[in-house]
Write an enzyme that holds these catalytic residues in place. Structure first.
Site, PDB file in Angstrom:
ATOM      1  N   ILE A  22       0.839  -1.202   0.000  1.00  0.00           N
ATOM      2  CA  ILE A  22       0.000   0.000   0.000  1.00  0.00           C
ATOM      3  C   ILE A  22       0.872   1.249   0.000  1.00  0.00           C
ATOM      4  CG2 ILE A  22      -1.742   1.298   1.267  1.00  0.00           C
ATOM      5  CD1 ILE A  22      -2.777  -1.228  -0.078  1.00  0.00           C
ATOM      6  N   LYS A 193      12.554   1.054  19.361  1.00  0.00           N
ATOM      7  CA  LYS A 193      13.656   0.088  19.333  1.00  0.00           C
ATOM      8  C   LYS A 193      13.540  -0.932  18.186  1.00  0.00           C
ATOM      9  CE  LYS A 193      16.369   0.306  22.096  1.00  0.00           C
ATOM     10  NZ  LYS A 193      17.607   1.127  22.137  1.00  0.00           N
ATOM     11  N   THR A 195      12.373  -0.525  15.258  1.00  0.00           N
ATOM     12  CA  THR A 195      12.804   0.175  14.045  1.00  0.00           C
ATOM     13  C   THR A 195      14.316   0.324  14.013  1.00  0.00           C
ATOM     14  OG1 THR A 195      10.726   1.393  13.823  1.00  0.00           O
ATOM     15  CG2 THR A 195      12.669   2.354  12.778  1.00  0.00           C
ATOM     16  N   CYS A 384     -15.886 -16.568 -13.693  1.00  0.00           N
ATOM     17  CA  CYS A 384     -15.106 -17.755 -14.050  1.00  0.00           C
ATOM     18  C   CYS A 384     -15.823 -19.025 -13.568  1.00  0.00           C
ATOM     19  CB  CYS A 384     -13.699 -17.625 -13.498  1.00  0.00           C
ATOM     20  SG  CYS A 384     -12.512 -18.738 -14.297  1.00  0.00           S
ATOM     21  N   GLU A 408     -13.883 -30.778 -15.137  1.00  0.00           N
ATOM     22  CA  GLU A 408     -12.858 -30.578 -14.112  1.00  0.00           C
ATOM     23  C   GLU A 408     -13.097 -31.490 -12.913  1.00  0.00           C
ATOM     24  OE1 GLU A 408     -10.895 -26.982 -11.398  1.00  0.00           O
ATOM     25  OE2 GLU A 408     -12.563 -26.544 -12.750  1.00  0.00           O
ATOM     26  N   HIS A 510     -12.195 -12.486 -15.647  1.00  0.00           N
ATOM     27  CA  HIS A 510     -12.107 -11.876 -14.310  1.00  0.00           C
ATOM     28  C   HIS A 510     -12.185 -10.351 -14.422  1.00  0.00           C
ATOM     29  CE1 HIS A 510     -10.977 -15.430 -11.847  1.00  0.00           C
ATOM     30  NE2 HIS A 510     -10.574 -15.896 -13.012  1.00  0.00           N
ATOM     31  N   GLU A 512     -12.812  -8.224 -12.212  1.00  0.00           N
ATOM     32  CA  GLU A 512     -12.329  -7.520 -11.010  1.00  0.00           C
ATOM     33  C   GLU A 512     -10.932  -6.946 -11.190  1.00  0.00           C
ATOM     34  OE1 GLU A 512     -11.398 -11.981 -10.144  1.00  0.00           O
ATOM     35  OE2 GLU A 512     -12.833 -10.773 -11.268  1.00  0.00           O
TER      36      GLU A 512
END
Length: 537
Positions: A22, A193, A195, A384, A408, A510, A512
């Site tokens: 992020i 500490k 860090t 999908c 499948e 897909h 998204e």
């Protein structure tokens, strides 16, 4: 004179999962808002060649790029924030590095040399870093190093980026280190500490961070910032606070409160205009002003780990942003959906979404979810496998094909509504044999799909092997399930829908992956809109 590219490397310390992705995505957004061309990439230390065969419980979702690379989910954050299409050079793993180096060794490309981590492995990593913007000609390349400083797996990557700073000159490279600044509730104070120790570990690899991003849930005091600045040898204003925000997309604005992008440009000697975030701010205002709440049920097999469907969840939220509503996601475990429980589980759902996946676990629950949506006219979006289960349900309960299934899951039998097409029956292996990346789809006029997209041909990203069985096309259409989208040659079914329902759409691809917070994907926008209509009734 050719412009000098700038390289930004983002590392993490103390613990994993701090939000390096992020941070990288937010920085990309801020630099783009200053008029710079930005491209991002992720270097992952695990030995798998890519996450394509990894369990979502191990790694979260697999994000697919336009050119068909199966990559880390952080690339989804990069694309959603920066709004630039990434490529196969945007994600590298230790497995891929060694795979490439060993193939070169087998071909004799090292002329009999002893193959070693330095220089051969590090050279491969550097070549990859330099290759990411081949198609983009970026001003700034942001590279996130996966894992945590101190991990044995990350060492070759850290050594490689240290070498990049020598080859490209330090003034063209910037190191950003994201660390945890924990809050000790009993003493009521943050601690620096961890860090300090993390920076010490990073320095032992020959890298000194230029900017430290402090990850914390609450505001960090000026005393802690000054302490980190002093003990970690960074400028006072180069200690940046990264607090937890209620909405993910507030992160760039929150980071810019500390002048993040301005400081980055200063340290790299980049001259830019001001940071124009008007469009982003308007989006955040729309998010803040949402009033109505709509309940959407996501029915999958990995719902205990929301990262397995992170792009789907974000795309639904994007649809909510554009329609001015909040999304209340009900995560439904597909295996818990039975004939006895289905009505109770979905009684409050204004929309039902069945996402993609592999394997037969939870399939019957997904089929029941599609049946409930069809029979009760609840807006349905099948992605999908979600499209395939909707087709199987229709075949069983409308066409009367009681044993309808997918090739499948059912290797025998002659009722395979979903199957490998005739030209696909080559030796199918686990990795790299699927339909991956962007493919064209021609949309039928006067369909829900056509009204959503407003165009007759689209390009969407795929990740699957099995297709709709063409032998059943006419029977489906005659019974009320329309073939709404196909490949340009008409051989592959890409989308189905039920015109009699308010919104019932299944797509083989897909969508998204192409949704953006400030530009919701058309199918998600219309799905949420339909769910709002259902909710109001």
């Amino acid at each position: 004179m050719k412009k000098q590219k700038k390289y930004i490397f983002i590392t993490g310390g103390v613990v994993s999962g701090l939000g390096k992705g992020i941070t990288a995505a937010s920085l990309g957004r801020l630099l783009k808002a200053r008029g710079l061309k930005v491209i991002s990439q992720k270097l992952d230390p695990y030995i798998n060649v890519d996450p394509g065969t990894m369990s979502p419980y191990q790694h979260g979702e697999v994000y697919v790029t336009e050119d068909g690379a199966e990559t880390d989910l952080d690339l989804g954050h990069y694309e959603r924030f920066i709004d630039e299409e990434l490529n196969k050079f945007s994600n590298l793993t230790t497995g891929k590095v060694y795979w490439n180096v060993l193939n070169k060794e087998r071909k004799g490309e090292f002329l009999g040399s002893t193959v070693q981590v330095i220089p051969h492995i590090t050279n491969e990593i550097k070549e990859f870093i330099y290759s990411v913007d081949k198609q983009n000609d970026a001003d700034v390349i942001i590279t996130e190093i996966g894992g945590t400083t101190g991990d044995i797996e990350s060492q070759p990557f850290l050594e490689a980026i240290r070498q990049v700073s020598l080859e490209k000159k330090k003034e063209n490279c910037l190191f950003v280190h994201v660390t945890l600044v924990p809050y000790i509730k009993s003493s009521g104070e943050h601690k620096s500490k961890p860090t300090q120790h993390s920076v010490k570990e990073l320095r032992s690899m020959g890298i000194s961070p230029d900017i430290i991003v402090m990850r914390a849930d609450e505001q960090v005091s000026i005393d802690i910032k000054e302490k980190i600045s002093l003990f970690c040898n960074v400028k006072a204003d180069c200690v940046i606070e990264n607090r937890t925000v209620p909405v993910l997309y507030e992160a760039p604005v929150m980071l810019e409160e500390s002048g993040f992008s301005k400081i980055v440009c200063r340290e790299l000697g980049i001259k830019t205009g001001p940071c124009h975030m008007r469009e982003w701010q308007e989006m955040l205002k729309r998010i803040e002003n949402r009033k109505e709440t709509v309940k959407i049920a996501i029915t999958g097999k990995y719902v205990k780990l929301h990262d397995a469907y992170i792009s789907v969840a974000e795309a639904i939220k994007h649809g909510g942003y554009e329609n001015g509503c909040r999304i209340d996601i009900n995560w439904v475990e597909a295996e818990e959906v039975t004939e006895d429980s289905v009505a109770d589980i979905f009684k409050d759902a204004a929309g039902i979404l069945v996402p993609g996946g592999f394997g037969d676990r939870g399939i019957e629950g997904k089929i029941l979810a599609a049946k409930y949506a069809r029979e009760n006219d609840v807006p349905y979006l099948g992605i999908c496998l979600g499209m395939q289960t909707a087709a199987i349900e229709f075949a069983r309960n409308v066409l009367g094909i009681s044993h309808a299934c997918s090739g499948e899951f059912c290797k025998g039998g002659d009722s395979k509504i979903i199957d490998l097409m005739a030209d696909q029956y080559a030796d199918i292996q686990k990795g790299g044999t699927m339909r991956l990346g962007a493919y064209p789809c021609v949309i039928e006029k006067d369909t829900i799909m056509h009204r959503a997209y407003g165009k007759e041909q689209i390009y969407e990203r795929h990740r699957h092997r099995y297709e709709f069985n063409n032998d059943y096309r006419e029977r489906f259409a005659a019974a009320g399930m329309q073939i709404a989208g196909t490949s340009p040659d008409g051989k592959l079914v890409e989308a189905v829908e039920i015109p009699a329902n308010h919104y019932f759409v299944g797509v083989q691809y897909h969508p998204e992956f192409k949704s953006r917070p400030n530009r919701a994907h058309p199918l998600f926008r219309e799905f949420v809109k339909a769910a709002m209509d259902k909710s109001s009734k």
